[in-house]
Design an enzyme around this catalytic site. Structure first.
Site, PDB file in Angstrom:
ATOM      1  N   CYS B 161       0.875  -1.282  -0.112  1.00 29.30           N
ATOM      2  CA  CYS B 161       0.186  -0.037  -0.017  1.00 29.30           C
ATOM      3  C   CYS B 161       0.910   1.280  -0.049  1.00 29.30           C
ATOM      4  O   CYS B 161       0.312   2.407  -0.068  1.00 29.30           O
ATOM      5  CB  CYS B 161      -0.948   0.081   1.159  1.00 29.30           C
ATOM      6  SG  CYS B 161      -1.976  -1.544   1.031  1.00 29.30           S
ATOM      7  N   HIS B 294      -3.278   7.942   6.137  1.00 26.65           N
ATOM      8  CA  HIS B 294      -3.432   6.676   5.605  1.00 26.65           C
ATOM      9  C   HIS B 294      -4.568   6.107   5.817  1.00 26.65           C
ATOM     10  O   HIS B 294      -5.365   5.560   5.040  1.00 26.65           O
ATOM     11  CB  HIS B 294      -2.310   5.702   5.988  1.00 26.65           C
ATOM     12  CG  HIS B 294      -2.070   4.482   5.192  1.00 26.65           C
ATOM     13  ND1 HIS B 294      -2.139   4.305   3.792  1.00 26.65           N
ATOM     14  CD2 HIS B 294      -2.542   3.169   5.633  1.00 26.65           C
ATOM     15  CE1 HIS B 294      -2.245   3.184   3.411  1.00 26.65           C
ATOM     16  NE2 HIS B 294      -2.469   2.319   4.463  1.00 26.65           N
ATOM     17  N   HIS B 329      -9.859   1.593   0.130  1.00 30.74           N
ATOM     18  CA  HIS B 329      -8.485   1.404   0.259  1.00 30.74           C
ATOM     19  C   HIS B 329      -7.980   1.210  -1.291  1.00 30.74           C
ATOM     20  O   HIS B 329      -8.188  -0.008  -1.675  1.00 30.74           O
ATOM     21  CB  HIS B 329      -7.928   0.739   1.171  1.00 30.74           C
ATOM     22  CG  HIS B 329      -6.428   0.560   1.605  1.00 30.74           C
ATOM     23  ND1 HIS B 329      -5.501   1.391   0.906  1.00 30.74           N
ATOM     24  CD2 HIS B 329      -5.679   0.180   2.342  1.00 30.74           C
ATOM     25  CE1 HIS B 329      -4.417   0.929   1.055  1.00 30.74           C
ATOM     26  NE2 HIS B 329      -4.456   0.537   2.242  1.00 30.74           N
TER      27      HIS B 329
END
Lengths: 250, 407
Positions: B161, B294, B329
């Site tokens: 990520c 995040h 996400h």
């Protein structure tokens, strides 16, 4: 003023070693072959360079743990005997090798991973080389770990590539700004994509990568310098169109 | 003095829109793109996702790619957002081929195609051979490079990520060391059943829309998309007559070195990444006007990131939001998509909200629900953290041509 970059060690693990030197049997059970080979290569490279740790850990791996990816995919496809285990998913991500090495050594330094087919190793090497040039890291572990499965090899042979894009290897090299004890200087790493032609320095011994993983050829080049060659260039003309040129000097 | 690294163009595609205009409009309206599965072929329908609202065929048409070409959705979204970035930066085909390095992060690569025909692929007949060629991460980037007419060099960071943020970090370093002129850096990631089931196996998906930093958060929603920025020195931009739209002032990358899928309680990796980004950008915490966190919505990430933010900023926290409830996400692409959100915020003065947040959690920061900032947004932190503790942070700036601002 850019720093000079030196190669302090370059290790290729050719056959499965006795893993008890590196980790407990308990730890070993949680790791696939790729991970075990990577941990062994990285430990040997550190030892050969006389270092406890490096400021950065960078990995090149075109496919990561193919075995885990395949197991998860087979589970997804409903094949009997396979299920979608979280460990298989977790280890299917390419960065799991670099992060495992960091977790084992409690290394909070720069950590990255590249997956660019035949030039994954040079991508990792270029990142590390650049960090040392700029003074962002003093020492870098750059590795390339690839472990093809029979299933993936069969897939590659279907497209006539004989696995030449991804070749088995477990190589770790330590590069740094430390000349003392270094084997040679890393004078440049250049990546190109489908270039018409490539300039190669004329005064160098040129090693071309054809049947072998470029990371292993890198180890051979370092060995040639140790044995007296003054300048060696590794020309990796990868099947997908990527080209990497690595220059080593005495 | 180090040259200034400016951003001369950027592009974005996600569940809230294709291109910057649709994206900003959705952020301003507070309109989420997270919805029940519609486009992805999967048996796992229990979880909402942030899909780009187009079929592969529609994306091919937008990207100008033949309908029968074998190309992953990851590559398609990459082509669309890269084209947008290149157009804004005014890069010609020759600029791309001779001067531009393409650094495109991904983890999923062509898995969306492979998973549809995997059993045929591994059978003895010769089906799906084109899919084998585009399966891996490196092939995804090569496909994007080919579709835009070629570039000088390519590579593919794959740090889960944080892949996009790490693409920008390598790009900036290649420019600073004189090894690249112009870098197109970003990432692309499409939804796949593999990925969705993988996150489900880790039991970190929320059955409702995710609620980052909320006391009742249950996990994340997966999303998809792509984003790119064009990086070059200010000198290079001026020589080409390109107008900077932002600046990459600093960046940090550190490893949490704690656990393969969990963040440490004190957020060590995140703390180090943010600290390094500030230090590289010669910026003090008080100067930060906004943090795009995040903030995935998992209990573990949000508490760990909050702890790290508090360690860096003390009790004087800037405006903070996670935009994951808009897009889901988007994993590898998240750092690039959220960099685009930050650049849009700096341009417009509008801070995107942490939509859906309701209940304060003592272990978490209190996010902003969004709105126009009374002050210009000059300096912004954008966080991207990956599995294995691959934590990165980018310090983005509104481009300011005032010579006094030179570092």
């Amino acid at each position: 003023m850019m720093k000079s970059v030196y190669v302090n060690s370059a290790i290729s693990i050719e056959a499965e070693p006795d893993y008890r030197k590196y980790f407990s049997p308990m730890e070993a059970r949680r790791m696939g072959r790729l991970m075990k080979m990577a941990v062994a290569a990285s430990s040997e490279a550190l030892e050969a360079a006389g270092m406890e740790s490096t400021d950065a850990i960078i990995t090149g791996t075109g496919l990561g743990s193919v075995e885990c990816t395949e197991n998860f995919l087979l589970g997804l496809c409903g094949v009997e005997g396979y299920d979608m285990k979280p460990t298989n998913f977790m280890q299917s991500t390419h960065n799991t090798i670099s992060s495992l090495i960091a977790i084992r050594n409690k290394n909070h330094g720069y950590n990255s991973t590249y997956a660019q087919r035949g030039i994954s190793f040079e991508s990792a090497l270029l990142d590390g080389y650049t960090r040392i040039l700029l003074g962002d890291s003093s020492s870098v572990m750059a590795g390339c770990y690839e472990q093809l499965t029979p299933r993936y090899t069969a897939l590659l042979s279907k497209i006539g590539k004989d696995g030449s894009v991804f070749r088995d290897c477990a190589v770790s090299t330590i590069i740094s700004d430390r000349e003392e004890g270094a084997i040679c200087r890393l004078a440049g790493v250049k990546l190109l994509y489908k270039p018409g032609s490539v300039d190669i320095p004329e005064d160098a011994l040129v090693l071309e990568c054809r049947e072998e993983a470029s990371a292993r050829v890198f180890c051979q080049a370092v060995e040639k310098i140790r044995k007296g060659a003054r300048k060696v260039v590794i020309k990796n003309d990868a099947p997908g169109g990527e080209v990497a040129i690595t220059i080593l000097e005495k | 003095m180090e040259p200034r690294i400016v951003i001369t163009g950027f592009g974005v595609i996600s569940a809230i829109g294709i291109g910057k205009d649709e994206t900003l409009a959705a952020l301003e309206r507070g309109e989420s793109g997270v919805a029940p599965v519609k486009y992805l072929e999967t048996g796992l329908k229990d979880f909402p996702v942030g899909e780009v609202k187009a079929t592969d065929l529609q994306l091919k048409s937008i990207a100008g790619i033949e309908r029968d070409e074998t190309i992953s959705r990851t590559s398609l979204m990459g082509v669309i957002s890269l084209r947008e970035a290149c157009a804004q930066a005014g890069l010609s085909g020759e600029d791309l081929r001779k001067r531009t390095t393409l650094i495109c992060g991904t983890t999923v690569g062509g898995m969306d195609l492979s998973e549809k025909c995997y059993l045929e692929m591994i059978s003895d007949n010769a089906q799906c051979t084109d899919v084998i060629r585009v399966h891996d991460c490196g092939a995804t980037t090569a496909k994007i490079a080919d579709a835009i007419g070629g570039v000088r060099a390519i590579t593919t960071p794959s740090t889960a990520c944080s892949s996009a943020a790490n693409a920008m970090i390598l790009g900036a370093n290649l420019i600073l060391s004189g090894q690249a002129d112009i870098v197109a850096a970003g990432a692309s990631e499409c939804l796949s059943s593999f990925h969705l089931n993988g996150f489900n196996s880790l039991m970190i998906l929320d059955r409702q829309r995710c609620r980052p930093f909320d006391a009742n958060r249950q996990g994340l929603n997966l999303g998809e998309g792509a984003g790119f920025v064009i990086l070059e020195t200010l000198e290079s931009a001026r020589a080409r007559g390109a107008k900077p739209v932002g600046e990459l002032l600093g960046y940090g990358n550190a490893c949490d070195a704690f656990h393969q899928t969990a963040s440490s309680p004190e957020g060590e990796g995140a703390f180090l990444a943010m600290t390094q980004a500030l230090s590289k950008g010669k910026t003090s915490p008080e100067e930060i006007d906004y943090i795009n966190a995040h903030g995935t919505g998992t209990p573990n990430n949000d508490a760990s990131e909050s702890a790290a933010i508090r360690r860096v900023f003390g009790d004087r926290l800037p405006k903070i939001s996670s935009t994951k409830a808009f897009t889901g996400h988007t994993t590898s692409a998240s750092g690039a998509i959220e960099t685009a959100f930050c650049l849009l915020a700096a341009e417009s003065g509008f801070i995107p909200g942490n939509i859906g947040w309701e209940n304060a959690d003592a272990n978490c920061i209190t996010p902003t629900l969004g709105g126009n900032s009374p002050e210009p947004l000059r300096k912004i932190l954008c966080n991207a953290f990956g599995f294995g503790g691959n934590d990165s942070s980018l310090l983005l700036g509104r481009f300011d041509d005032d010579e006094e601002c030179l570092r």
